[in-house]
Scaffold this motif. Structure first.
Motif, PDB file in Angstrom:
ATOM      1  N   MET A  39      62.480  66.276  43.466  1.00  0.00           N
ATOM      2  CA  MET A  39      63.224  66.212  42.216  1.00  0.00           C
ATOM      3  C   MET A  39      64.381  65.225  42.349  1.00  0.00           C
ATOM      4  SD  MET A  39      65.276  69.135  40.073  1.00  0.00           S
ATOM      5  CE  MET A  39      66.591  69.160  41.306  1.00  0.00           C
ATOM      6  N   VAL A  40      64.495  64.350  41.359  1.00  0.00           N
ATOM      7  CA  VAL A  40      65.603  63.398  41.264  1.00  0.00           C
ATOM      8  C   VAL A  40      66.399  63.772  40.019  1.00  0.00           C
ATOM      9  CG1 VAL A  40      66.245  60.979  40.987  1.00  0.00           C
ATOM     10  CG2 VAL A  40      64.238  61.587  42.374  1.00  0.00           C
ATOM     11  N   THR A  41      67.704  63.926  40.133  1.00  0.00           N
ATOM     12  CA  THR A  41      68.471  64.318  38.953  1.00  0.00           C
ATOM     13  C   THR A  41      68.729  63.113  38.055  1.00  0.00           C
ATOM     14  OG1 THR A  41      70.677  63.991  39.910  1.00  0.00           O
ATOM     15  CG2 THR A  41      69.605  66.124  40.289  1.00  0.00           C
ATOM     16  N   ALA A  42      68.640  63.348  36.767  1.00  0.00           N
ATOM     17  CA  ALA A  42      68.926  62.280  35.808  1.00  0.00           C
ATOM     18  C   ALA A  42      70.341  61.732  35.966  1.00  0.00           C
ATOM     19  CB  ALA A  42      68.689  62.792  34.381  1.00  0.00           C
ATOM     20  N   PRO A  43      71.362  62.581  36.182  1.00  0.00           N
ATOM     21  CA  PRO A  43      72.702  62.026  36.382  1.00  0.00           C
ATOM     22  C   PRO A  43      72.797  61.080  37.576  1.00  0.00           C
ATOM     23  CG  PRO A  43      72.864  64.362  35.879  1.00  0.00           C
ATOM     24  CD  PRO A  43      71.400  64.065  36.081  1.00  0.00           C
ATOM     25  N   ALA A  44      72.051  61.369  38.658  1.00  0.00           N
ATOM     26  CA  ALA A  44      72.095  60.483  39.827  1.00  0.00           C
ATOM     27  C   ALA A  44      71.602  59.084  39.473  1.00  0.00           C
ATOM     28  CB  ALA A  44      71.262  61.069  40.965  1.00  0.00           C
ATOM     29  N   LEU A  45      70.582  59.013  38.632  1.00  0.00           N
ATOM     30  CA  LEU A  45      70.048  57.711  38.238  1.00  0.00           C
ATOM     31  C   LEU A  45      70.917  57.026  37.191  1.00  0.00           C
ATOM     32  CD1 LEU A  45      66.238  58.583  37.926  1.00  0.00           C
ATOM     33  CD2 LEU A  45      67.379  57.429  39.828  1.00  0.00           C
ATOM     34  N   VAL A  46      71.307  57.775  36.177  1.00  0.00           N
ATOM     35  CA  VAL A  46      71.960  57.174  35.013  1.00  0.00           C
ATOM     36  C   VAL A  46      73.450  56.949  35.250  1.00  0.00           C
ATOM     37  CG1 VAL A  46      72.504  57.520  32.574  1.00  0.00           C
ATOM     38  CG2 VAL A  46      70.237  58.132  33.451  1.00  0.00           C
ATOM     39  N   ARG A  47      74.115  57.962  35.815  1.00  0.00           N
ATOM     40  CA  ARG A  47      75.555  57.830  36.046  1.00  0.00           C
ATOM     41  C   ARG A  47      75.857  57.294  37.433  1.00  0.00           C
ATOM     42  NH1 ARG A  47      77.500  63.755  34.725  1.00  0.00           N
ATOM     43  NH2 ARG A  47      75.620  64.292  33.546  1.00  0.00           N
ATOM     44  N   GLY A  48      75.035  57.709  38.410  1.00  0.00           N
ATOM     45  CA  GLY A  48      75.303  57.315  39.787  1.00  0.00           C
ATOM     46  C   GLY A  48      74.661  56.010  40.204  1.00  0.00           C
ATOM     47  N   GLY A  49      73.729  55.509  39.398  1.00  0.00           N
ATOM     48  CA  GLY A  49      73.072  54.251  39.741  1.00  0.00           C
ATOM     49  C   GLY A  49      72.270  54.309  41.018  1.00  0.00           C
ATOM     50  N   ALA A  50      71.803  55.497  41.391  1.00  0.00           N
ATOM     51  CA  ALA A  50      71.084  55.670  42.660  1.00  0.00           C
ATOM     52  C   ALA A  50      69.616  55.283  42.503  1.00  0.00           C
ATOM     53  CB  ALA A  50      71.229  57.109  43.147  1.00  0.00           C
ATOM     54  N   LEU A  51      69.374  54.040  42.154  1.00  0.00           N
ATOM     55  CA  LEU A  51      68.005  53.598  41.879  1.00  0.00           C
ATOM     56  C   LEU A  51      67.137  53.575  43.135  1.00  0.00           C
ATOM     57  CD1 LEU A  51      68.602  50.767  39.248  1.00  0.00           C
ATOM     58  CD2 LEU A  51      68.203  53.221  38.898  1.00  0.00           C
ATOM     59  N   HIS A  52      67.770  53.611  44.315  1.00  0.00           N
ATOM     60  CA  HIS A  52      66.977  53.662  45.547  1.00  0.00           C
ATOM     61  C   HIS A  52      66.139  54.939  45.611  1.00  0.00           C
ATOM     62  CE1 HIS A  52      70.545  56.063  46.578  1.00  0.00           C
ATOM     63  NE2 HIS A  52      69.776  56.661  47.469  1.00  0.00           N
ATOM     64  N   LEU A  53      66.549  55.967  44.844  1.00  0.00           N
ATOM     65  CA  LEU A  53      65.774  57.212  44.820  1.00  0.00           C
ATOM     66  C   LEU A  53      64.405  57.019  44.182  1.00  0.00           C
ATOM     67  CD1 LEU A  53      68.615  59.699  43.773  1.00  0.00           C
ATOM     68  CD2 LEU A  53      67.680  59.341  46.069  1.00  0.00           C
ATOM     69  N   LEU A  54      64.217  55.902  43.510  1.00  0.00           N
ATOM     70  CA  LEU A  54      62.935  55.614  42.866  1.00  0.00           C
ATOM     71  C   LEU A  54      62.005  54.807  43.759  1.00  0.00           C
ATOM     72  CD1 LEU A  54      64.224  54.660  39.284  1.00  0.00           C
ATOM     73  CD2 LEU A  54      63.336  56.872  40.059  1.00  0.00           C
TER      74      LEU A  54
END
Length: 335
Positions: A39-54
């Motif tokens: 599971m990847v949290t939406a806030p991590a991607l959208v607010r945190g910019g953690a695109l490496h999780l993808l």
């Protein structure tokens, strides 16, 4: 093969387990199964910019991204990022019971808010062209699953969700740990099977407590559209995945875990060349030979050696020698 066909057998999203190295191994073991990210949290991607999780390897397809969140706009943006990264499906987590997830108002606690889940599904579907699916429980806490689950499914179906994975247990948000929530609440397989009768147009997969391909095949033969397996696929991956092609998909022959180990060697070499460590991959390989002579020595060799400086493919081959014939030819280039 369409993604609905791949989802006849899927491997559950499991935090700290189904990372990209695990998924690469599982793909070699079974070319057909649908794989899921952690599971990847939406806030991590959208607010945190953690695109490496993808990050993922093209070889992993078909692969689904599981998102956690409860804000429709934020989930829509995260879903778009996932689709742009190449994922074949975006899945919304409505089943995780951990305290961390509850504090973020997503996961299993969303079972109490089916209208919000429907709103999230609608927003995500409007943002992407790939399938948007939901993974849920049969209920939480004092909800009556036979009343709650049909209402939940009808609302997300009305929002356009066509594929649902149901973990056939309640989640108790107070009083049970996440680990206990995987075992203690009783399984209710008949309720999930009844949902397929009540919602024949929904593609329904069943999850929870499934430990063998025979069990999976029985659910498919009984009318369910798919089976999702979690811990058994991780701890005994060869038992679940090697024969899935012919048993579940009617395709090909069973894969051989020994040959898969050899096919992992170039992947391992690439990871090490990029600065990675061997144990980051081999921790997912420990159960490959579960139940087979030499399995304990295989696990011990990898567990003790893979964290050492300089550990690489040669160590894997040495570990493999415990479960193969002594004269088995070694892969070219690794001794």
């Amino acid at each position: 093969m369409q993604i609905n066909q791949h989802s006849r057998l899927s491997i559950a999203p499991m935090m700290d387990w189904t990372d990209r190295h695990c998924r690469y191994l599982h793909r070699l073991l079974c070319p057909q199964a649908l794989l899921y990210t952690e599971m990847v949290t939406a806030p991590a991607l959208v607010r945190g910019g953690a695109l490496h999780l993808l990050d993922h390897n093209p070889e992993e397809h078909p692969i689904a991204l599981q998102l956690g969140g409860s804000d429709p706009r934020e989930l829509a943006r995260a879903a778009r990022l996932g689709a742009e990264a190449g994922y074949d499906e975006i899945n919304l987590n409505v089943g995780c019971p951990s305290d961390r997830v509850q504090s973020g108002t997503f996961g299993a606690v969303l079972m109490k808010s089916p209208d919000l889940v429907a709103e999230c599904v609608d927003a995500m579907r409007a943002a992407v062209r790939v399938d948007v699916t939901v993974k849920c429980r049969i209920g939480v806490d004092d909800q009556a699953p036979e009343e709650m689950l049909p209402d939940f499914l009808s609302k997300i179906r009305a929002a356009g969700c066509e594929r649902v994975i149901v973990h056939a247990r309640k989640a108790w948000l107070q009083g049970l740990s996440p680990k206990e929530n995987r075992d203690i609440p009783p399984l209710d397989y008949p309720l999930v099977q009844q949902m397929k009768v009540s919602f024949p147009d929904l593609h329904l997969s069943i999850n929870g407590g499934i430990t063998s391909l025979d069990q999976a095949r029985a659910f498919l033969d009984a009318g369910l559209d798919g089976v999702m397996i979690g811990r058994a696929a991780y701890h005994q991956p060869s038992d679940i995945l090697c024969a899935a092609g012919p048993v579940i998909f009617g395709q090909g022959t069973a894969t051989d875990p020994v040959s898969v180990v050899h096919r992992m060697l170039p992947y391992i070499e690439g990871h090490l060349s990029a600065g990675g460590r061997l144990h980051q991959i081999t921790r997912h390989m420990l159960g490959l030979f579960a139940g087979r002579p030499g399995a304990r020595a295989w696990r011990r060799a990898l567990s003790e050696g893979a964290t050492r400086d300089g550990a690489g493919p040669a160590l894997v081959l040495d570990a493999l020698s415990h479960v193969t014939e002594p004269d088995l030819p070694r892969a070219q280039g690794w001794g």
